[in-house]
Design an enzyme around this catalytic site. Structure first.
Site, PDB file in Angstrom:
ATOM      1  N   ALA A 131      58.810  33.377  52.178  1.00 14.95           N
ATOM      2  CA  ALA A 131      58.875  34.124  53.439  1.00 14.95           C
ATOM      3  C   ALA A 131      59.058  35.598  53.122  1.00 14.95           C
ATOM      4  O   ALA A 131      59.640  35.948  52.098  1.00 14.95           O
ATOM      5  CB  ALA A 131      60.034  33.611  54.292  1.00 14.95           C
ATOM      6  N   ALA A 134      60.016  39.528  55.077  1.00 17.39           N
ATOM      7  CA  ALA A 134      60.464  40.239  56.279  1.00 17.39           C
ATOM      8  C   ALA A 134      60.698  41.698  55.928  1.00 17.39           C
ATOM      9  O   ALA A 134      60.449  42.125  54.790  1.00 17.39           O
ATOM     10  CB  ALA A 134      61.737  39.596  56.830  1.00 17.39           C
ATOM     11  N   SER A 135      61.191  42.458  56.898  1.00 12.63           N
ATOM     12  CA  SER A 135      61.342  43.905  56.684  1.00 12.63           C
ATOM     13  C   SER A 135      62.401  44.236  55.643  1.00 12.63           C
ATOM     14  O   SER A 135      62.313  45.253  54.967  1.00 12.63           O
ATOM     15  CB  SER A 135      61.683  44.599  58.004  1.00 12.63           C
ATOM     16  OG  SER A 135      62.876  44.078  58.555  1.00 12.63           O
ATOM     17  N   GLY A 147      63.475  41.994  53.056  1.00 12.37           N
ATOM     18  CA  GLY A 147      63.148  41.443  51.741  1.00 12.37           C
ATOM     19  C   GLY A 147      62.334  40.183  51.858  1.00 12.37           C
ATOM     20  O   GLY A 147      61.822  39.848  52.931  1.00 12.37           O
ATOM     21  N   GLN A 148      62.203  39.471  50.752  1.00 11.71           N
ATOM     22  CA  GLN A 148      61.437  38.235  50.749  1.00 11.71           C
ATOM     23  C   GLN A 148      62.087  37.228  49.805  1.00 11.71           C
ATOM     24  O   GLN A 148      62.892  37.591  48.942  1.00 11.71           O
ATOM     25  CB  GLN A 148      59.989  38.498  50.348  1.00 11.71           C
ATOM     26  CG  GLN A 148      59.788  39.164  49.012  1.00 11.71           C
ATOM     27  CD  GLN A 148      58.358  39.682  48.847  1.00 11.71           C
ATOM     28  OE1 GLN A 148      57.837  40.382  49.698  1.00 11.71           O
ATOM     29  NE2 GLN A 148      57.724  39.308  47.727  1.00 11.71           N
ATOM     30  N   LYS A 150      66.333  35.704  46.938  1.00 10.69           N
ATOM     31  CA  LYS A 150      66.011  36.678  47.979  1.00 10.69           C
ATOM     32  C   LYS A 150      66.037  38.069  47.356  1.00 10.69           C
ATOM     33  O   LYS A 150      67.044  38.473  46.763  1.00 10.69           O
ATOM     34  CB  LYS A 150      67.031  36.584  49.119  1.00 10.69           C
ATOM     35  CG  LYS A 150      66.697  37.439  50.328  1.00 10.69           C
ATOM     36  CD  LYS A 150      67.660  37.139  51.475  1.00 10.69           C
ATOM     37  CE  LYS A 150      67.316  37.932  52.721  1.00 10.69           C
ATOM     38  NZ  LYS A 150      68.232  37.594  53.855  1.00 10.69           N
ATOM     39  N   ASP A 162      72.547  32.726  63.818  1.00  6.08           N
ATOM     40  CA  ASP A 162      71.150  32.765  64.259  1.00  6.08           C
ATOM     41  C   ASP A 162      70.482  31.403  64.059  1.00  6.08           C
ATOM     42  O   ASP A 162      69.581  31.249  63.232  1.00  6.08           O
ATOM     43  CB  ASP A 162      70.402  33.845  63.456  1.00  6.08           C
ATOM     44  CG  ASP A 162      69.052  34.200  64.054  1.00  6.08           C
ATOM     45  OD1 ASP A 162      68.832  33.896  65.251  1.00  6.08           O
ATOM     46  OD2 ASP A 162      68.216  34.780  63.347  1.00  6.08           O
TER      47      ASP A 162
END
Length: 436
Positions: free
Chosen positions: A121, A123-124, A126-127, A142, A275
């Site tokens: 995955a 994202a803004s 990291g990955q 990560k 979340d």
């Protein structure tokens, strides 16, 4: 110039050009450049979202966090900011290797037996990559985008100048506590950019959930975890999104376990996953549940948990006086608030959601209505309670896809009743000894 350090001029003019293009130039420069019509907050929200998406990680994060503050911002703005997405291309494998090796101060080959160059995955911030250690253990790594903390630091400094301009030049800037929002959000963003915090969040929840054998939290490899690199146990499971589209799993059992696990974390332990959307939940054999990504986590003190349980108890029993007394004791109702009007709104809220037999109680809708009341009366509530509200709202949406019949309120009731009985028992024991 405008209070901007000279070293930030290039980024400032980049931000300025994007804001001007979306109608916000009047916030930063004299004159009336393509002034946004403030009365139509829906249009303002659309342009704000698009501008934030162009401006990058710091602004996207600020917008995403702002979307949780229904108590502080008008709904048309919230509605648009909720749509903010991390649309970023993945880092090249060469950059990933450099970030990992700089953090670990070791070569990739000396630490990992295998390291998948294709991210699971991105994202803004990291990955995440799948990897295998030399002892055969599978891990998820990560990796933070390089120079992100420096970029965010610059953007936050510039954002402070933008806040000042908004306060000076707009009516809504004078009306809404945007500086307070910014200060809260900047601390949250700085915390998320240190992956050590995320590891600590996961470990806190893991320790409190050890007795729950049907819930799995990934183990953190602290010797391989740094501010820009987080190494955790790799958990192989089915994403919850796929489970809701299939019929091979017992979705009622999954929903029941998930709701009880989160409510236990919130009301009994005080540390919880903040979340719980389907992308952060994996389903394992025998319908066990794994929670991943602890970038957003909540922490409630014992007194905060007791206050929330008292509110739930008052709402369930229809005791309006008790609800209002609890809200007053929480210290969130300032002397400037019109108490009679506020009381009438709270009573109306309870009647709307609790005194209805023909429809199912919707916790998410009731929380949103409560935040609308808070916003209308200009009441500022602690960010811990706001995150809790957002978490329960997200959890309810997740549960609906699994089992539309499940009720979060019914799941909370036993916890609330146990708390009230415990409180009454302790009160009676105290009175007994005082009389004695």
């Amino acid at each position: 110039m405008f209070g901007i350090p000279e070293r930030h001029f290039a980024r400032y003019f980049e931000i300025l050009s994007i804001l001007v293009r979306h109608g916000f130039g009047y916030l930063l420069i004299p004159g009336n450049l393509n002034t946004m019509q403030e009365k139509n907050l829906g249009i303002v929200g659309v342009h704000l979202r698009k501008a934030f998406e162009e401006l990058g990680a710091a602004f996207i994060k600020i917008g995403q966090i702002a979307s949780t503050r229904s108590d502080l911002l008008p709904q048309p703005i919230i509605h648009e900011l909720e749509k903010l997405q991390d649309r970023v291309p993945p880092l090249s494998f060469g950059i990933v290797c450099r970030v990992v090796e700089d953090s670990l101060e070791s070569s990739m080959e000396s630490v990992f037996k295998e390291f998948d160059p294709i991210p699971l995955a991105a994202a803004s911030i990291g990955q995440v990559h799948r990897a295998v250690l030399h002892n055969g253990e599978r891990v998820a790594v990560k990796v933070q985008r390089p120079f992100l903390r420096e970029t965010v630091k610059i953007d936050l400094e510039i954002f402070q100048v933008i806040i000042s301009r908004i306060e000076q030049r707009t009516q809504w800037g004078k009306r809404y506590p945007i500086r307070l929002i910014f200060e809260e959000f900047s601390e949250t963003i700085k915390g998320e950019l240190d992956f050590i915090n995320e590891g600590k969040n996961a470990e806190k929840v893991s320790k409190s959930c050890k007795r729950k054998c049907d819930l799995v939290i990934p183990k953190i490899y602290w010797e391989l975890t740094y501010p820009a690199v987080l190494t955790m146990e790799y958990i192989s499971g089915i994403p919850l999104l796929k489970v809701t589209r299939e019929t091979t799993h017992n979705t009622h059992r999954i929903a029941d376990r998930l709701s009880k696990a989160l409510l236990h974390q919130i009301f009994l332990d005080g540390s919880y996953h903040g979340d719980p959307h389907p992308g952060n939940i994996l389903i394992l054999p025998d319908d066990k549940i794994a929670l991943i990504d602890f970038g957003i986590s909540g922490h409630l003190s014992r007194s905060m948990r007791n206050e929330i349980l008292s509110l739930v108890s008052g709402l369930v029993r229809g005791n309006d006086a008790f609800v209002l007394k609890t809200l007053s004791q929480m210290g969130i109702v300032a002397d400037t608030v019109d108490r009679k009007t506020f009381q009438a709104d709270i009573v109306a809220l309870r009647h709307k959601h609790m005194d209805v037999t023909h429809k199912r109680f919707e916790m998410g809708e009731s929380i949103q209505d409560f935040f609308d009341i808070i916003f209308r009366h200009g009441i500022h509530i602690p960010s811990e309670f706001v995150l809790l509200g957002k978490t329960l709202l997200t959890l309810e949406k997740t549960l609906k896809d699994l089992d539309p019949a499940i009720s979060l309120l019914e799941q909370v009731k036993p916890i609330s009743q146990k708390y009230i009985w415990k409180k009454l028992l302790l009160g009676n024991i105290w009175m007994f000894f005082r009389r004695g």
